[in-house]
Every structure is written in C-alpha cells, then in structure tokens.
Design a protein around this motif. Structure first.
Motif, PDB file in Angstrom:
ATOM      1  N   ILE A   1       0.829  -1.219   0.090  1.00 25.00           N
ATOM      2  CA  ILE A   1       0.134   0.078  -0.013  1.00 25.00           C
ATOM      3  C   ILE A   1       0.809   1.127   0.061  1.00 25.00           C
ATOM      4  N   ASP A   2       0.814   2.025  -1.091  1.00 18.84           N
ATOM      5  CA  ASP A   2       1.562   3.307  -1.253  1.00 18.84           C
ATOM      6  C   ASP A   2       1.688   4.072   0.187  1.00 18.84           C
ATOM      7  N   ASP A   3       0.620   4.378   0.693  1.00 19.14           N
ATOM      8  CA  ASP A   3       0.448   5.047   1.876  1.00 19.14           C
ATOM      9  C   ASP A   3      -1.004   5.040   2.583  1.00 19.14           C
ATOM     10  N   ILE A   4      -0.801   5.129   3.881  1.00 16.50           N
ATOM     11  CA  ILE A   4      -2.154   4.878   4.662  1.00 16.50           C
ATOM     12  C   ILE A   4      -1.932   6.297   5.410  1.00 16.50           C
ATOM     13  N   ARG A   5      -3.224   7.045   5.251  1.00 15.08           N
ATOM     14  CA  ARG A   5      -3.198   8.343   5.943  1.00 15.08           C
ATOM     15  C   ARG A   5      -4.764   8.263   6.818  1.00 15.08           C
ATOM     16  N   ALA A   6      -4.374   8.317   8.050  1.00 17.36           N
ATOM     17  CA  ALA A   6      -5.549   8.063   9.015  1.00 17.36           C
ATOM     18  C   ALA A   6      -5.561   9.071  10.370  1.00 17.36           C
ATOM     19  N   ASN A   7      -6.583   9.616  10.631  1.00 15.98           N
ATOM     20  CA  ASN A   7      -6.898  10.282  11.633  1.00 15.98           C
ATOM     21  C   ASN A   7      -7.396   9.614  12.830  1.00 15.98           C
ATOM     22  N   PHE A   8      -6.984   9.500  13.912  1.00 15.84           N
ATOM     23  CA  PHE A   8      -7.366   8.651  15.285  1.00 15.84           C
ATOM     24  C   PHE A   8      -7.837   9.876  16.102  1.00 15.84           C
ATOM     25  N   ARG A   9      -9.114   9.498  16.533  1.00 19.65           N
ATOM     26  CA  ARG A   9      -9.607  10.859  17.530  1.00 19.65           C
ATOM     27  C   ARG A   9      -9.911  10.265  18.782  1.00 19.65           C
ATOM     28  N   GLY A  10      -9.737  11.045  19.984  1.00 21.73           N
ATOM     29  CA  GLY A  10     -10.236  10.344  21.424  1.00 21.73           C
ATOM     30  C   GLY A  10      -8.966   9.230  21.524  1.00 21.73           C
ATOM     31  N   VAL A  11      -7.651   9.730  21.525  1.00 23.81           N
ATOM     32  CA  VAL A  11      -6.542   8.658  21.680  1.00 23.81           C
ATOM     33  C   VAL A  11      -6.231   8.669  23.316  1.00 23.81           C
ATOM     34  N   ALA A  12      -6.712   7.673  23.956  1.00 22.77           N
ATOM     35  CA  ALA A  12      -6.438   7.549  25.273  1.00 22.77           C
ATOM     36  C   ALA A  12      -4.985   6.824  25.596  1.00 22.77           C
ATOM     37  N   PHE A  13      -4.078   7.400  26.100  1.00 22.75           N
ATOM     38  CA  PHE A  13      -2.554   6.894  26.248  1.00 22.75           C
ATOM     39  C   PHE A  13      -2.057   6.630  27.704  1.00 22.75           C
ATOM     40  N   SER A  14      -1.061   5.893  27.945  1.00 27.72           N
ATOM     41  CA  SER A  14      -0.321   5.645  29.177  1.00 27.72           C
ATOM     42  C   SER A  14       0.608   6.919  29.217  1.00 27.72           C
ATOM     43  N   GLY A  15       1.387   7.148  30.081  1.00 24.54           N
ATOM     44  CA  GLY A  15       2.256   8.150  30.545  1.00 24.54           C
ATOM     45  C   GLY A  15       3.445   7.836  29.683  1.00 24.54           C
ATOM     46  N   ASP A  16       4.018   6.826  29.336  1.00 31.88           N
ATOM     47  CA  ASP A  16       5.340   6.632  28.528  1.00 31.88           C
ATOM     48  C   ASP A  16       4.820   6.365  27.040  1.00 31.88           C
ATOM     49  N   TYR A  17       3.552   6.466  26.608  1.00 37.41           N
ATOM     50  CA  TYR A  17       2.881   6.017  25.250  1.00 37.41           C
ATOM     51  C   TYR A  17       3.389   4.718  24.900  1.00 37.41           C
ATOM     52  N   SER A  18       3.377   3.692  25.907  1.00 40.49           N
ATOM     53  CA  SER A  18       3.656   2.409  25.736  1.00 40.49           C
ATOM     54  C   SER A  18       2.426   1.639  25.208  1.00 40.49           C
ATOM     55  N   SER A  19       1.175   2.305  25.510  1.00 42.74           N
ATOM     56  CA  SER A  19      -0.127   1.828  25.238  1.00 42.74           C
ATOM     57  C   SER A  19      -1.099   2.852  24.658  1.00 42.74           C
ATOM     58  N   ALA A  20      -1.773   2.886  23.490  1.00 40.42           N
ATOM     59  CA  ALA A  20      -2.723   4.234  23.216  1.00 40.42           C
ATOM     60  C   ALA A  20      -3.941   3.468  22.331  1.00 40.42           C
ATOM     61  N   THR A  21      -4.894   3.881  22.750  1.00 45.17           N
ATOM     62  CA  THR A  21      -6.176   3.376  22.063  1.00 45.17           C
ATOM     63  C   THR A  21      -7.010   4.368  21.676  1.00 45.17           C
ATOM     64  N   ALA A  22      -7.407   4.551  20.222  1.00 41.37           N
ATOM     65  CA  ALA A  22      -8.197   5.513  19.641  1.00 41.37           C
ATOM     66  C   ALA A  22      -9.675   5.131  19.597  1.00 41.37           C
ATOM     67  N   ALA A  23     -10.455   6.086  19.963  1.00 39.58           N
ATOM     68  CA  ALA A  23     -11.992   5.900  20.133  1.00 39.58           C
ATOM     69  C   ALA A  23     -12.474   5.355  18.708  1.00 39.58           C
ATOM     70  N   THR A  24     -11.698   6.397  17.699  1.00 40.14           N
ATOM     71  CA  THR A  24     -12.343   6.085  16.277  1.00 40.14           C
ATOM     72  C   THR A  24     -11.074   6.313  15.385  1.00 40.14           C
ATOM     73  N   ALA A  25     -11.129   5.747  14.128  1.00 36.21           N
ATOM     74  CA  ALA A  25     -10.239   6.166  13.232  1.00 36.21           C
ATOM     75  C   ALA A  25     -10.760   6.120  11.783  1.00 36.21           C
ATOM     76  N   THR A  26     -10.489   7.015  11.083  1.00 34.22           N
ATOM     77  CA  THR A  26     -10.952   6.954   9.561  1.00 34.22           C
ATOM     78  C   THR A  26      -9.772   7.561   8.653  1.00 34.22           C
ATOM     79  N   GLY A  27      -9.823   7.175   7.689  1.00 25.57           N
ATOM     80  CA  GLY A  27      -8.544   7.531   6.499  1.00 25.57           C
ATOM     81  C   GLY A  27      -8.645   6.965   5.347  1.00 25.57           C
ATOM     82  N   THR A  28      -7.750   6.898   4.472  1.00 27.32           N
ATOM     83  CA  THR A  28      -7.667   6.355   3.159  1.00 27.32           C
ATOM     84  C   THR A  28      -6.238   5.382   2.956  1.00 27.32           C
ATOM     85  N   ALA A  29      -6.266   4.447   2.259  1.00 23.74           N
ATOM     86  CA  ALA A  29      -5.046   3.797   1.737  1.00 23.74           C
ATOM     87  C   ALA A  29      -5.218   3.874   0.226  1.00 23.74           C
ATOM     88  N   THR A  30      -4.002   3.955  -0.258  1.00 23.85           N
ATOM     89  CA  THR A  30      -3.927   3.957  -1.796  1.00 23.85           C
ATOM     90  C   THR A  30      -3.171   2.840  -2.236  1.00 23.85           C
TER      91      THR A  30
END
Length: 242
Positions: A88-117
């Motif tokens: 896939i040439d490129d994937i562009r995605a917006n992740f919204r409502g990203v809850a994360f841990s202090g060291d960013y070792s875990s992160a979960t987005a409530a929703t994601a939308t984007g495109t892949a070419t």
C-alpha cells in the motif's frame, strides 16, 4: 500604570514560554509515538505522526489526545495467502479520542478514519495477467489497469487468436466486501460475450484480500483514482500501541 505594564510584559513572556514548551513537548511526543508505532506494527520505516490541537499539554494532563494524524508509507499488508503481501503506497488516518499511558507504551483511539492508496500495478498482481486459454487457440489476459474516470477502473483486456492480438478497454466497478477489494467488469466486448463470456469474466473479474492493517482498522469503501485505487478505512477502539 507602570506596575500594570510590568504585569502585561510578564504575562506575554510567560505565554510565549508556554507556547514554546508546548511545541517542544508535542514534537517529542510525536517522535515517541512514531517510534512505538514502528515497533508495534513492525514497519519498514518510521511513520509521520502529527498531534493536532492546542495546547498539547492540557491534552496530556487529561490523558487523551483529541486528534492524531498518522501517515505510513509503503505498508505491506497481508493477502490471506501463504506469505502473500500487497504494498500500500500510503495510509493516512486520523485517530480521535486517543487514550494513552504516560510513556506512550499503550494508546487506543476511540475512532479512526482514513484512506489507503494501492497502485494499479500492485493491484494488477491479483488479476490474471498471464495469457489464459479461454478456448482452443484463443487466450486472454489483463495487461494493465488505469483510472477509467467516474470512480471506475479501466482494465486493458488483451485477446490473442491465431497469432493476432487485440486489446479492449473494459470499464470495471470496484467495491469492498468485508476485507476484500473486488473488481467486476461492467461490460465486455460484443465478440467475447457471444462466444466466451463466462471464461473471460474469470479473467476480468478478480479480487484482492487486504488484511492486517495497522491497529486493526477495516476496509470501508473504495474507488478508482488517478494513481491507483483509494480505499477508505475506519475503525473503533483502535490500538495504536501496546
């Protein structure tokens, strides 16, 4: 008045320092998230990460990022076959409502939308691009894919009989069915319809499974574009790291 001016000057200086600190912090966080994504998704290169919204530090304090954009170049997705991959040439995605841990070792987005070419030459690998016999002495093959306009794919169908070849442009509809991109010819050359429609459709109509996208996002919609097919992706509770 002098005291008021001094307070205003101090406020401006502190505001400027806050902005500088905020921008430094967001740049460090973007680099950290990008490195985590590269490791988690086993990427060949580090993705571009852009954390939206200002100020960033208040988002950190809340433990949730409003909107984070991720761009991944040359992603190798699974195809459901043994060791099968599709670029896939490129994937562009917006992740919204990203809850994360202090060291960013875990992160979960409530929703994601984007495109892949997906480039046409890459999608062509799923078609029968080698000469295939449709009846004795006659072969057919797809020799190229391109933008046909209005969201359609133009498939170049080459038919060879008695040593002579003719290439027909065939407009095709591209759709998404679950984790699979499907290409279906809208029409075939009249001669083909009369003598071997079923055999030729086994060549013009093909599909490509696309699996194992970053964070588990799913295919949503697809249409033909100038440089390839643009696939919409979406997801919920998408894991960016962890």
């Amino acid at each position: 008045m002098r005291a008021l001016r001094i307070l205003l000057i101090i406020a401006v200086i502190l505001g400027g320092l806050f902005v500088i600190a905020d921008r430094i912090a967001v740049n460090l966080a973007e680099d950290e998230v990008a490195d985590k994504l590269r490791t988690t998704e086993n990427l060949a290169s580090t993705p571009d990460v852009s954390i939206k919204g200002f100020p960033f530090l208040t988002q950190v304090a809340s433990g949730e990022l409003d909107d984070t954009e991720v761009v991944i170049k040359d992603y190798e997705a699974a195809t459901g076959t043994d060791n099968g991959r599709i670029r896939i040439d490129d994937i562009r995605a917006n992740f919204r409502g990203v809850a994360f841990s202090g060291d960013y070792s875990s992160a979960t987005a409530a929703t994601a939308t984007g495109t892949a070419t997906i480039a046409y030459d890459e999608l062509l690998k799923a078609a029968k691009s080698e000469p295939t016999q449709i009846f004795p002495g006659v072969t057919a093959q797809i020799v190229g894919l391109a933008d046909g306009g209005n969201g359609k794919i133009k498939a170049n169908l080459k038919i060879t009989a008695l040593g002579r070849s003719t290439t027909y442009p065939v407009l095709s509809t591209v759709t998404v069915d679950g984790d699979t991109v499907k290409v279906h010819a809208d029409n075939l050359p009249n001669l083909v319809v009369e003598v071997a429609e079923g055999q030729v459709r086994s060549i013009t109509d093909f599909e490509q499974k696309i699996d194992d996208l970053p964070g588990g996002v799913q295919l949503d919609k697809v249409e033909a574009a100038e440089n390839g097919v643009e696939v919409g992706v979406k997801g919920s509770n998408v894991e960016l790291a962890g």
